[in-house]
Design a protein around this motif. Sequence first.
Motif, PDB file in Angstrom:
ATOM      1  N   ALA A  15     109.949  96.644  86.651  1.00 18.22           N
ATOM      2  CA  ALA A  15     109.462  95.736  87.682  1.00 18.22           C
ATOM      3  C   ALA A  15     110.065  96.114  89.031  1.00 18.22           C
ATOM      4  N   HIS A  16     109.296  95.910  90.064  1.00 11.71           N
ATOM      5  CA  HIS A  16     109.793  96.111  91.428  1.00 11.71           C
ATOM      6  C   HIS A  16     110.778  94.983  91.728  1.00 11.71           C
ATOM      7  N   PRO A  17     111.831  95.219  92.497  1.00 14.62           N
ATOM      8  CA  PRO A  17     112.804  94.155  92.785  1.00 14.62           C
ATOM      9  C   PRO A  17     112.182  92.949  93.510  1.00 14.62           C
ATOM     10  N   ASP A  18     111.154  93.166  94.325  1.00 14.09           N
ATOM     11  CA  ASP A  18     110.488  92.053  95.007  1.00 14.09           C
ATOM     12  C   ASP A  18     108.974  92.289  94.967  1.00 14.09           C
ATOM     13  N   PRO A  19     108.338  91.997  93.825  1.00 10.56           N
ATOM     14  CA  PRO A  19     106.929  92.337  93.666  1.00 10.56           C
ATOM     15  C   PRO A  19     105.946  91.357  94.314  1.00 10.56           C
ATOM     16  N   ILE A  20     106.400  90.201  94.729  1.00 13.10           N
ATOM     17  CA  ILE A  20     105.473  89.193  95.264  1.00 13.10           C
ATOM     18  C   ILE A  20     105.137  89.544  96.705  1.00 13.10           C
ATOM     19  N   ARG A  21     103.887  89.940  96.925  1.00 12.88           N
ATOM     20  CA  ARG A  21     103.455  90.432  98.231  1.00 12.88           C
ATOM     21  C   ARG A  21     102.649  89.417  99.023  1.00 12.88           C
ATOM     22  N   LEU A  22     101.923  88.544  98.334  1.00 15.16           N
ATOM     23  CA  LEU A  22     101.065  87.579  99.020  1.00 15.16           C
ATOM     24  C   LEU A  22     100.850  86.380  98.118  1.00 15.16           C
ATOM     25  N   LEU A  23     101.179  85.195  98.622  1.00 18.51           N
ATOM     26  CA  LEU A  23     100.899  83.934  97.936  1.00 18.51           C
ATOM     27  C   LEU A  23     100.421  82.949  98.988  1.00 18.51           C
ATOM     28  N   ALA A  24      99.332  82.244  98.701  1.00 21.91           N
ATOM     29  CA  ALA A  24      98.843  81.264  99.672  1.00 21.91           C
ATOM     30  C   ALA A  24      97.902  80.271  99.015  1.00 21.91           C
ATOM     31  N   PHE A  89     106.816  90.667  82.956  1.00 20.50           N
ATOM     32  CA  PHE A  89     106.071  91.923  82.915  1.00 20.50           C
ATOM     33  C   PHE A  89     106.671  92.881  83.941  1.00 20.50           C
ATOM     34  N   PRO A  90     106.443  94.192  83.784  1.00 18.90           N
ATOM     35  CA  PRO A  90     106.962  95.162  84.754  1.00 18.90           C
ATOM     36  C   PRO A  90     106.074  95.224  86.011  1.00 18.90           C
ATOM     37  N   VAL A  91     105.985  94.109  86.700  1.00 20.27           N
ATOM     38  CA  VAL A  91     105.098  93.981  87.855  1.00 20.27           C
ATOM     39  C   VAL A  91     105.655  94.764  89.044  1.00 20.27           C
ATOM     40  N   ARG A  92     104.841  95.650  89.577  1.00 17.18           N
ATOM     41  CA  ARG A  92     105.189  96.390  90.790  1.00 17.18           C
ATOM     42  C   ARG A  92     104.757  95.610  92.029  1.00 17.18           C
ATOM     43  N   ALA A  93     103.619  94.895  91.940  1.00 13.74           N
ATOM     44  CA  ALA A  93     103.128  94.100  93.069  1.00 13.74           C
ATOM     45  C   ALA A  93     102.210  93.005  92.537  1.00 13.74           C
ATOM     46  N   LEU A  94     102.242  91.856  93.222  1.00 15.79           N
ATOM     47  CA  LEU A  94     101.487  90.690  92.781  1.00 15.79           C
ATOM     48  C   LEU A  94     100.998  89.924  93.999  1.00 15.79           C
ATOM     49  N   ALA A  95      99.788  89.381  93.916  1.00 17.62           N
ATOM     50  CA  ALA A  95      99.233  88.561  94.993  1.00 17.62           C
ATOM     51  C   ALA A  95      98.358  87.481  94.376  1.00 17.62           C
ATOM     52  N   ALA A  96      98.356  86.291  94.980  1.00 11.24           N
ATOM     53  CA  ALA A  96      97.504  85.192  94.513  1.00 11.24           C
ATOM     54  C   ALA A  96      97.188  84.275  95.687  1.00 11.24           C
ATOM     55  N   VAL A  97      95.906  83.965  95.832  1.00 15.66           N
ATOM     56  CA  VAL A  97      95.464  83.064  96.899  1.00 15.66           C
ATOM     57  C   VAL A  97      94.446  82.094  96.304  1.00 15.66           C
TER      58      VAL A  97
END
Length: 155
Positions: A15-24, A89-97
């Motif tokens: 997993a990326h250390p900070d995978p959360i890229r966009l939440l809104a 999960f080994p998430v590299r990047a994640l976004a949810a709107v």
Amino acid sequence: MGAMARTYEHPREQAHPDPIRLLAVRDSPLSLDEVFGAVPDDAAGGTALFVGTVRDHDEGAGVAALGYTAHPTAEAELRRVAEKVAAEFPVRALAAVHRVGDLVVGDLAVVVAVSCPHRAEAFDACRRLIDDLKHEVPIWKHQRFTDGTEEWVGA
């Protein structure tokens, strides 16, 4: 049922250390390009995208329109859900709107995307993200049917 445990030999498969890229949670139209554009990562071999749209029916009844209302804690709960998925999960990047306000048939209601080292992980993480979002984030749907009746879902 959780994801099958796997050992990752290469650090870029973790997993990326900070995978959360966009939440809104927002009252403006959603963009597939914005969400998909938030999750590229050079170590990701798979990206899964889910798009939820307003459909013209629900359980045999015609849907004319609907509205989404969010509790003031919705974005904080969305972050909690996203962090939980990223931890599992080994998430590299994640976004949810997620959209709120009045929507019509065909409008985008929710868009989520997850990038992981492999496709199976991306599919599994994306499914968990949308399922947990729908079950745990306090966003309620008010459906108005073509016969003049209405109902609240998730309230």
